[in-house]
Design a protein around this motif. Structure first.
Motif, mmCIF file in Angstrom:
data_model
loop_
_atom_site.group_PDB
_atom_site.id
_atom_site.type_symbol
_atom_site.label_atom_id
_atom_site.label_comp_id
_atom_site.label_asym_id
_atom_site.label_seq_id
_atom_site.Cartn_x
_atom_site.Cartn_y
_atom_site.Cartn_z
ATOM 1 N N GLN A 1 20.349 12.499 -16.342
ATOM 2 C CA GLN A 1 20.988 12.848 -14.979
ATOM 3 C C GLN A 1 20.152 13.891 -14.047
ATOM 4 O O GLN A 1 19.552 14.820 -14.601
ATOM 5 C CB GLN A 1 22.354 13.557 -15.414
ATOM 6 C CG GLN A 1 23.234 13.513 -13.948
ATOM 7 C CD GLN A 1 24.678 14.288 -14.379
ATOM 8 O OE1 GLN A 1 25.475 13.339 -14.832
ATOM 9 N NE2 GLN A 1 24.561 15.389 -14.227
ATOM 10 N N GLY A 2 20.308 13.361 -12.928
ATOM 11 C CA GLY A 2 19.559 14.179 -11.946
ATOM 12 C C GLY A 2 20.079 14.165 -10.435
ATOM 13 O O GLY A 2 20.932 13.527 -10.318
ATOM 14 N N GLY A 3 19.046 14.469 -9.722
ATOM 15 C CA GLY A 3 19.248 14.066 -7.989
ATOM 16 C C GLY A 3 19.686 15.394 -7.247
ATOM 17 O O GLY A 3 19.879 16.508 -7.899
ATOM 18 N N GLY A 4 19.556 15.435 -6.038
ATOM 19 C CA GLY A 4 19.820 16.647 -5.304
ATOM 20 C C GLY A 4 18.966 17.748 -5.570
ATOM 21 O O GLY A 4 19.162 18.923 -5.363
ATOM 22 N N ASP B 1 30.713 11.175 -19.519
ATOM 23 C CA ASP B 1 29.503 12.035 -20.070
ATOM 24 C C ASP B 1 30.071 13.459 -20.871
ATOM 25 O O ASP B 1 29.218 14.446 -20.832
ATOM 26 C CB ASP B 1 28.726 12.414 -19.035
ATOM 27 C CG ASP B 1 28.941 13.057 -17.850
ATOM 28 O OD1 ASP B 1 30.174 13.339 -17.857
ATOM 29 O OD2 ASP B 1 28.414 13.115 -16.776
ATOM 30 N N LEU B 2 31.341 13.496 -21.050
ATOM 31 C CA LEU B 2 31.864 14.630 -21.588
ATOM 32 C C LEU B 2 31.918 15.592 -20.643
ATOM 33 O O LEU B 2 32.533 16.824 -20.954
ATOM 34 C CB LEU B 2 31.024 15.385 -22.762
ATOM 35 C CG LEU B 2 30.941 14.225 -23.956
ATOM 36 C CD1 LEU B 2 30.421 15.070 -25.342
ATOM 37 C CD2 LEU B 2 32.127 13.679 -24.448
ATOM 38 N N GLU B 3 31.847 15.433 -19.219
ATOM 39 C CA GLU B 3 32.157 16.330 -18.314
ATOM 40 C C GLU B 3 33.407 15.795 -17.270
ATOM 41 O O GLU B 3 33.806 16.540 -16.341
ATOM 42 C CB GLU B 3 30.880 16.698 -17.344
ATOM 43 C CG GLU B 3 29.902 17.299 -18.018
ATOM 44 C CD GLU B 3 28.894 17.705 -16.935
ATOM 45 O OE1 GLU B 3 29.177 17.969 -15.620
ATOM 46 O OE2 GLU B 3 27.941 18.314 -17.261
ATOM 47 N N GLY C 1 29.878 13.843 -10.009
ATOM 48 C CA GLY C 1 30.984 14.409 -8.937
ATOM 49 C C GLY C 1 31.939 13.608 -8.466
ATOM 50 O O GLY C 1 31.811 12.283 -8.825
ATOM 51 N N PRO C 2 32.954 13.913 -7.712
ATOM 52 C CA PRO C 2 34.361 13.044 -7.456
ATOM 53 C C PRO C 2 33.811 12.576 -6.360
ATOM 54 O O PRO C 2 34.288 12.541 -4.979
ATOM 55 C CB PRO C 2 35.268 14.230 -7.144
ATOM 56 C CG PRO C 2 34.335 15.298 -6.719
ATOM 57 C CD PRO C 2 33.014 15.636 -7.348
ATOM 58 N N ALA C 3 33.206 11.317 -6.411
ATOM 59 C CA ALA C 3 32.684 10.453 -5.563
ATOM 60 C C ALA C 3 32.505 8.905 -5.707
ATOM 61 O O ALA C 3 32.265 8.703 -7.272
ATOM 62 C CB ALA C 3 31.321 10.836 -4.938
ATOM 63 N N ALA D 1 25.742 7.879 -7.367
ATOM 64 C CA ALA D 1 26.851 8.378 -6.549
ATOM 65 C C ALA D 1 26.533 7.831 -4.840
ATOM 66 O O ALA D 1 25.520 8.030 -4.566
ATOM 67 C CB ALA D 1 27.309 9.673 -6.745
ATOM 68 N N LEU D 2 27.520 7.427 -4.303
ATOM 69 C CA LEU D 2 27.593 7.441 -2.984
ATOM 70 C C LEU D 2 28.068 8.738 -2.075
ATOM 71 O O LEU D 2 29.028 8.766 -1.638
ATOM 72 C CB LEU D 2 28.669 6.149 -2.408
ATOM 73 C CG LEU D 2 28.088 4.939 -3.052
ATOM 74 C CD1 LEU D 2 29.092 3.786 -2.573
ATOM 75 C CD2 LEU D 2 26.738 4.301 -2.656
ATOM 76 N N ALA D 3 27.250 9.695 -2.324
ATOM 77 C CA ALA D 3 27.535 11.022 -1.763
ATOM 78 C C ALA D 3 26.118 11.553 -1.479
ATOM 79 O O ALA D 3 25.060 11.281 -1.769
ATOM 80 C CB ALA D 3 28.172 11.870 -3.121
#
Length: 231
Positions: A59-62, A108-110, A147-149, A197-199
């Motif tokens: 996982q990555g990004g930002g 993903d356990l989060e 994230g919540p998106a 994610a669309l964020a």
């Protein structure tokens, strides 16, 4: 026996046999019926399954460094036949294209996210000797590492798809088998999923693992089942 007598005897024999042959043909419905067992594979109008999934990925990004993540999931799908390509005489039967909706939950356990969309699968009617492959596309929403998106998802799968309800046996003079309205299929396959994610900063995930329908590993056991032979 003299020739005139032989001819008269032959004519009398033919006249005596003719009514019997006609009666036999009438009993057979005007066509010969032989004792032959036909084994066939007929897809149902709608075939459904469910699965458990386990694996992991990155996982990555930002601008953040990529990190390893676990991946667990559960899902279900239902497909109908879209098209068949090729000759029924081909080993494994004609190729078939199926499509339908799918739904799932992954984590993903989060956190947990729900997903859904369209699935397209490609295999063979009787035995996909090189495996059955599918592409699932769609989207979802949840509060996890992305994230919540809302997010987009694409999953590629490949493995064994076993549809025992397709199997049928009939005599040579029996009517053609009719497809079942709905039937359950089972199997096991590898998967690879990509999510974004669309964020802002577009966090992403790429995961790999195994999907399976649990009853595939329960009795009865057979090489036909392990190979996905549906006839």
């Amino acid at each position: 026996m003299r020739a005139p007598h032989a001819a008269a005897f032959l004519l009398a024999s033919l006249l005596a046999f003719a009514p019997r042959a006609a009666r036999a043909q009438e009993r057979a419905g005007g066509r010969p019926c032989i004792r032959l067992l036909l084994i066939e594979s007929t897809p149902a109008n709608l075939e459904w399954t469910w699965w458990l999934a386990g694996g992991g990925g990155v996982q990555g990004g930002g601008g953040a460094p990529s990190v390893s993540i676990p991946s667990l999931g559960i899902g279900t799908e239902a497909t109908a036949g879209l098209a068949q390509i090729g000759s029924p005489s081909r080993y494994g039967g004609p190729f078939e294209l199926r499509w339908g909706p799918w739904w799932g939950l992954t984590t993903d356990l989060e956190g947990m996210r729900g997903e859904g969309g369209l699935t397209m699968s490609f295999g063979q009617v009787e035995h996909a000797q090189w495996g059955t492959y599918a592409l699932r596309i769609g989207g979802g929403f949840g509060d996890d590492g992305l994230g919540p998106a809302p997010h987009l998802v694409a999953t590629l799968t490949g493995g064994v798809r076993y549809a025992p309800a397709r199997h049928s046996e009939r005599g040579a003079c029996d009517p053609d088998p009719q497809p079942k309205g709905i039937a359950f299929v089972t199997g096991v396959r590898l998967f690879a999923s990509a999510r974004t994610a669309l964020a802002p900063q577009n966090p992403w995930q790429i995961t790999f693992g195994l999907e399976f329908e649990p009853t595939f590993f329960l009795p009865p056991y057979s090489l036909r089942k392990l190979a996905g032979v549906s006839r």
